[in-house]
Write a protein that holds these residues in place. Structure first.
Motif, PDB file in Angstrom:
ATOM      1  N   GLU A 157       0.869  -1.123  -0.082  1.00 47.44           N
ATOM      2  CA  GLU A 157      -0.052   0.274   0.139  1.00 47.44           C
ATOM      3  C   GLU A 157       1.076   0.893  -0.045  1.00 47.44           C
ATOM      4  OE1 GLU A 157      -3.524   0.873   2.952  1.00 47.44           O
ATOM      5  OE2 GLU A 157      -3.325  -1.238   2.943  1.00 47.44           O
ATOM      6  N   VAL A 158       1.734   1.109   0.649  1.00 49.92           N
ATOM      7  CA  VAL A 158       2.647   2.523   0.963  1.00 49.92           C
ATOM      8  C   VAL A 158       4.316   1.751   0.330  1.00 49.92           C
ATOM      9  CG1 VAL A 158       3.888   3.824   2.262  1.00 49.92           C
ATOM     10  CG2 VAL A 158       1.523   3.467   2.496  1.00 49.92           C
ATOM     11  N   MET A 159       4.995   2.841   0.018  1.00 47.60           N
ATOM     12  CA  MET A 159       6.146   2.315  -0.210  1.00 47.60           C
ATOM     13  C   MET A 159       7.244   3.686   0.491  1.00 47.60           C
ATOM     14  SD  MET A 159       7.978   0.310  -2.456  1.00 47.60           S
ATOM     15  CE  MET A 159       8.480   0.336  -4.336  1.00 47.60           C
ATOM     16  N   LEU A 160       8.330   2.648   0.690  1.00 44.14           N
ATOM     17  CA  LEU A 160       9.055   3.809   1.880  1.00 44.14           C
ATOM     18  C   LEU A 160      10.787   3.551   0.578  1.00 44.14           C
ATOM     19  CD1 LEU A 160       8.267   3.068   5.121  1.00 44.14           C
ATOM     20  CD2 LEU A 160       7.355   5.345   4.375  1.00 44.14           C
ATOM     21  N   LEU A 161      10.870   5.339   0.448  1.00 51.09           N
ATOM     22  CA  LEU A 161      12.053   4.528  -0.132  1.00 51.09           C
ATOM     23  C   LEU A 161      13.229   5.950   0.475  1.00 51.09           C
ATOM     24  CD1 LEU A 161      11.207   5.663  -3.446  1.00 51.09           C
ATOM     25  CD2 LEU A 161      11.746   3.248  -2.882  1.00 51.09           C
ATOM     26  N   ASP A 162      14.590   5.662   1.287  1.00 51.39           N
ATOM     27  CA  ASP A 162      15.369   6.145   1.292  1.00 51.39           C
ATOM     28  C   ASP A 162      16.372   7.060   0.557  1.00 51.39           C
ATOM     29  OD1 ASP A 162      16.565   7.700   4.150  1.00 51.39           O
ATOM     30  OD2 ASP A 162      16.408   5.992   4.897  1.00 51.39           O
ATOM     31  N   GLU A 163      16.569   7.578   0.166  1.00 50.81           N
ATOM     32  CA  GLU A 163      17.581   8.310  -0.014  1.00 50.81           C
ATOM     33  C   GLU A 163      18.095   7.327  -1.416  1.00 50.81           C
ATOM     34  OE1 GLU A 163      19.304  11.070  -0.484  1.00 50.81           O
ATOM     35  OE2 GLU A 163      19.379  11.471   2.057  1.00 50.81           O
ATOM     36  N   PRO A 164      17.080   6.716  -2.083  1.00 53.14           N
ATOM     37  CA  PRO A 164      17.216   5.268  -2.790  1.00 53.14           C
ATOM     38  C   PRO A 164      18.780   5.066  -4.885  1.00 53.14           C
ATOM     39  CG  PRO A 164      15.329   6.692  -3.741  1.00 53.14           C
ATOM     40  CD  PRO A 164      16.563   7.035  -2.291  1.00 53.14           C
ATOM     41  N   TYR A 165      18.989   7.012  -4.631  1.00 49.65           N
ATOM     42  CA  TYR A 165      19.161   7.349  -5.759  1.00 49.65           C
ATOM     43  C   TYR A 165      20.832   6.886  -5.685  1.00 49.65           C
ATOM     44  CZ  TYR A 165      14.537   7.436  -7.212  1.00 49.65           C
ATOM     45  OH  TYR A 165      13.258   7.595  -7.253  1.00 49.65           O
ATOM     46  N   SER A 166      20.820   7.725  -3.973  1.00 50.27           N
ATOM     47  CA  SER A 166      22.403   8.409  -3.887  1.00 50.27           C
ATOM     48  C   SER A 166      23.574   7.460  -3.945  1.00 50.27           C
ATOM     49  CB  SER A 166      22.548   8.848  -2.134  1.00 50.27           C
ATOM     50  OG  SER A 166      22.226   7.616  -1.712  1.00 50.27           O
ATOM     51  N   GLY A 167      23.890   5.917  -3.978  1.00 47.88           N
ATOM     52  CA  GLY A 167      24.768   4.743  -4.660  1.00 47.88           C
ATOM     53  C   GLY A 167      24.540   5.246  -6.157  1.00 47.88           C
ATOM     54  N   LEU A 168      24.142   6.458  -6.673  1.00 48.50           N
ATOM     55  CA  LEU A 168      24.357   5.859  -8.766  1.00 48.50           C
ATOM     56  C   LEU A 168      25.616   7.348  -8.883  1.00 48.50           C
ATOM     57  CD1 LEU A 168      21.039   5.024  -9.345  1.00 48.50           C
ATOM     58  CD2 LEU A 168      22.512   3.353  -8.960  1.00 48.50           C
ATOM     59  N   ASP A 169      25.666   6.977  -9.964  1.00 51.24           N
ATOM     60  CA  ASP A 169      26.193   8.434 -10.524  1.00 51.24           C
ATOM     61  C   ASP A 169      25.146   9.186 -10.778  1.00 51.24           C
ATOM     62  OD1 ASP A 169      26.417   8.555 -13.735  1.00 51.24           O
ATOM     63  OD2 ASP A 169      27.698   6.323 -13.183  1.00 51.24           O
ATOM     64  N   ALA A 170      25.367  10.605 -11.210  1.00 53.26           N
ATOM     65  CA  ALA A 170      24.497  11.317 -11.777  1.00 53.26           C
ATOM     66  C   ALA A 170      23.773  11.204 -12.982  1.00 53.26           C
ATOM     67  CB  ALA A 170      25.676  13.102 -11.769  1.00 53.26           C
ATOM     68  N   ARG A 171      24.368  10.983 -13.889  1.00 47.62           N
ATOM     69  CA  ARG A 171      23.777  10.530 -15.075  1.00 47.62           C
ATOM     70  C   ARG A 171      22.913   9.316 -14.629  1.00 47.62           C
ATOM     71  NH1 ARG A 171      27.474  10.857 -20.866  1.00 47.62           N
ATOM     72  NH2 ARG A 171      25.458  10.545 -21.506  1.00 47.62           N
ATOM     73  N   LEU A 172      23.316   8.092 -14.085  1.00 49.36           N
ATOM     74  CA  LEU A 172      22.610   7.214 -14.313  1.00 49.36           C
ATOM     75  C   LEU A 172      21.092   7.020 -13.056  1.00 49.36           C
ATOM     76  CD1 LEU A 172      22.172   3.939 -14.690  1.00 49.36           C
ATOM     77  CD2 LEU A 172      23.903   3.277 -13.347  1.00 49.36           C
ATOM     78  N   ARG A 173      21.253   7.976 -12.002  1.00 48.86           N
ATOM     79  CA  ARG A 173      20.197   8.636 -11.277  1.00 48.86           C
ATOM     80  C   ARG A 173      18.719   9.513 -11.876  1.00 48.86           C
ATOM     81  NH1 ARG A 173      23.052  13.019  -7.374  1.00 48.86           N
ATOM     82  NH2 ARG A 173      25.033  10.775  -7.275  1.00 48.86           N
ATOM     83  N   GLU A 174      20.016  10.167 -12.448  1.00 49.31           N
ATOM     84  CA  GLU A 174      18.089  10.977 -13.657  1.00 49.31           C
ATOM     85  C   GLU A 174      17.417   9.408 -13.940  1.00 49.31           C
ATOM     86  OE1 GLU A 174      19.591  14.159 -16.265  1.00 49.31           O
ATOM     87  OE2 GLU A 174      20.684  15.398 -14.304  1.00 49.31           O
ATOM     88  N   LYS A 175      18.175   8.536 -14.648  1.00 51.58           N
ATOM     89  CA  LYS A 175      17.771   8.033 -15.638  1.00 51.58           C
ATOM     90  C   LYS A 175      17.192   6.882 -14.801  1.00 51.58           C
ATOM     91  CE  LYS A 175      18.907   4.578 -19.331  1.00 51.58           C
ATOM     92  NZ  LYS A 175      18.462   3.499 -18.843  1.00 51.58           N
ATOM     93  N   ILE A 176      17.450   6.196 -13.799  1.00 53.43           N
ATOM     94  CA  ILE A 176      16.661   5.601 -12.763  1.00 53.43           C
ATOM     95  C   ILE A 176      15.404   6.413 -11.418  1.00 53.43           C
ATOM     96  CG2 ILE A 176      17.033   4.430 -10.881  1.00 53.43           C
ATOM     97  CD1 ILE A 176      18.298   2.334 -12.249  1.00 53.43           C
ATOM     98  N   ARG A 177      15.437   7.482 -11.620  1.00 47.13           N
ATOM     99  CA  ARG A 177      14.635   8.249 -11.461  1.00 47.13           C
ATOM    100  C   ARG A 177      13.103   8.378 -11.615  1.00 47.13           C
ATOM    101  NH1 ARG A 177      16.879  14.136 -10.176  1.00 47.13           N
ATOM    102  NH2 ARG A 177      17.073  15.035 -11.789  1.00 47.13           N
ATOM    103  N   ASP A 178      13.595   8.715 -13.078  1.00 47.76           N
ATOM    104  CA  ASP A 178      12.367   9.211 -13.722  1.00 47.76           C
ATOM    105  C   ASP A 178      11.996   7.891 -14.158  1.00 47.76           C
ATOM    106  OD1 ASP A 178      11.455  10.638 -16.199  1.00 47.76           O
ATOM    107  OD2 ASP A 178      12.442   9.275 -17.537  1.00 47.76           O
ATOM    108  N   GLU A 179      12.570   6.202 -14.087  1.00 42.71           N
ATOM    109  CA  GLU A 179      11.812   4.569 -14.528  1.00 42.71           C
ATOM    110  C   GLU A 179      11.082   4.977 -13.742  1.00 42.71           C
ATOM    111  OE1 GLU A 179      15.752   3.269 -17.158  1.00 42.71           O
ATOM    112  OE2 GLU A 179      14.606   2.137 -15.209  1.00 42.71           O
ATOM    113  N   VAL A 180      11.724   4.865 -11.772  1.00 38.04           N
ATOM    114  CA  VAL A 180      10.582   4.763 -11.448  1.00 38.04           C
ATOM    115  C   VAL A 180       9.604   5.445 -10.510  1.00 38.04           C
ATOM    116  CG1 VAL A 180      11.044   5.313  -7.800  1.00 38.04           C
ATOM    117  CG2 VAL A 180      13.217   4.088  -9.380  1.00 38.04           C
ATOM    118  N   LEU A 181       9.656   6.888 -10.979  1.00 44.03           N
ATOM    119  CA  LEU A 181       8.232   7.813 -10.668  1.00 44.03           C
ATOM    120  C   LEU A 181       7.639   7.302 -11.543  1.00 44.03           C
ATOM    121  CD1 LEU A 181       6.974  10.505  -9.689  1.00 44.03           C
ATOM    122  CD2 LEU A 181       7.989  11.829 -11.356  1.00 44.03           C
TER     123      LEU A 181
END
Ligand code: ADP
Length: 357
Positions: A157-181
């Protein structure tokens, strides 16, 4: 009105002498993505851990849907809460394959469909070709996708994400966060995400909760927080600020630089005028009659933007020139020593009562 998915009311939590949360109340509705945003140590992760049931609040109530999962009498452990958890370190089991990691998230599933649910979740995150691989054989981004599949597979019902992208490099972070959203939207999963990165919060969130020192400072949409911050702390969370001291006289805040329009302060009020670097424009700005002259100390091209260090021609009360930083599209790159006219965009300028933070 959408149904509440998670509510925390009057939550207090201390670790020894440190007060991590002070009367925190937050709400998350069905399908909503909410970010807890604030500097390191302000209590974001503690709030998330209490929502998850990994930590028990010393005071306050936590509700999931219509059910109280934690108060002074009840405390439902994390595994009995219908939530998905994703942390920055992915926390995959190194000795389990990708598919078994995801199936682990379904260990309470009694439908006999765990295998197909796990495969579906891995398809959603485009990891269906990696079923038999082990975490050490995957890149950071791939591991994060598996962690997300594991959290999504039981359809929480609820998803809890704690700094989920901070281990990724900047470009990958943008891609993954877009996918996740996209994925969270597609699943309609109410999501609470912790981040210290304002841009990330603005990208992901329908609503941002700004925290400092264990308390909520402001709640609003990304645009509300950006354009109507309640104090300079909130304004500053979106980046560096230029600050000037001012004194209100009628409908103006007078500073050593220029006068700024104000409405809500009485004459004689001491104020702080806060200008984003983006509020300063070296090209004529339509509708702005507030401008001043300054010397270019240094210009730096940062790609899309240039970053310009200016020194005002006028001086402050201590007889010093005022140093300011300005951000302009990269094609504007004045030379050191040039005298420029600087226009002020009032929408990016804020006036706060001094010492009332
Ligand atoms: P954030 O996630 O915003 O960085 P945290 O919730 O992790 O903040 O921490 C809030 C405060 O509580 C900090 O001062 C931190 O040092 C303290 N804290 C967090 N966890 C513990 C712990 N297990 N023991 C002692 N102090 C802790």
């Amino acid at each position: 009105m959408k149904r509440k998915a998670l509510q925390m009311t009057g939550v207090w939590h201390r670790y020894g002498n440190t007060t991590a949360l002070e009367n925190l109340s937050i709400a998350l509705h069905e399908g909503e993505v909410v970010c807890l945003l604030g500097p390191s140590g302000c209590g974001k992760s503690t709030a998330l851990r209490i929502a998850a049931g990994l930590e028990r609040a010393q005071k306050g109530i936590v509700e999931l849907g219509d059910t109280i999962v934690s108060d002074s009498e009840v405390h439902l452990p994390a595994e009995d809460r219908n939530i998905g958890l994703v942390f920055q370190d992915y926390a995959l089991f190194p000795h389990l394959s990708v598919i078994d990691n995801v199936k682990f998230g379904l260990k309470r599933d009694r439908s006999g469909m765990a295998e197909s649910k796990a495969r579906n979740a891995l398809e959603m995150v485009h990891m269906e070709k990696f079923l038999k691989k082990y975490p050490h054989m995957l890149s950071g981004g791939e591991q994060q996708r598996v962690a997300l599949a594991r959290a999504l597979a039981p359809q929480p019902e609820v998803m809890l994400l704690d700094e989920p992208y901070s281990g990724l490099d900047a470009r990958l972070r943008e891609k993954i966060r877009d996918e996740v959203l996209h994925l969270l939207r597609q699943q309609g999963c109410a999501t609470l995400m912790v981040t210290h990165d304002a841009e990330e919060a603005m990208f992901m969130a329908d609503k941002i909760i700004v925290m400092n020192d264990g308390r909520v400072i402001q709640v609003g949409s990304p645009a509300e927080l950006y354009f109507q911050p309640v104090n300079s702390f909130v304004a500053g969370i979106f980046g560096e600020l230029n600050k000037l001291n001012g004194l209100v006289c009628g409908n103006k805040a007078m500073t050593s630089l220029v006068d700024f329009p104000v409405q809500k302060f009485a004459t004689g009020t001491k104020v702080e005028v806060v200008l984003r670097p983006e509020a300063l424009c070296l090209l004529p700005l339509e509708g702005s009659d507030i401008y001043f002259e300054a010397l270019v100390v240094e210009s730096r091209l940062l790609g899309r933007m240039s970053y310009i260090h200016l020194s005002s021609k006028c001086r402050n009360r201590d007889g010093e020139n005022i140093n300011l930083h300005c951000k302009m599209p990269g094609r504007v790159l004045p030379s050191t020593g040039e005298i420029v006219r600087v226009y002020v965009e009032v929408e990016q300028t804020f006036v706060f009562e001094k010492n009332k933070q």
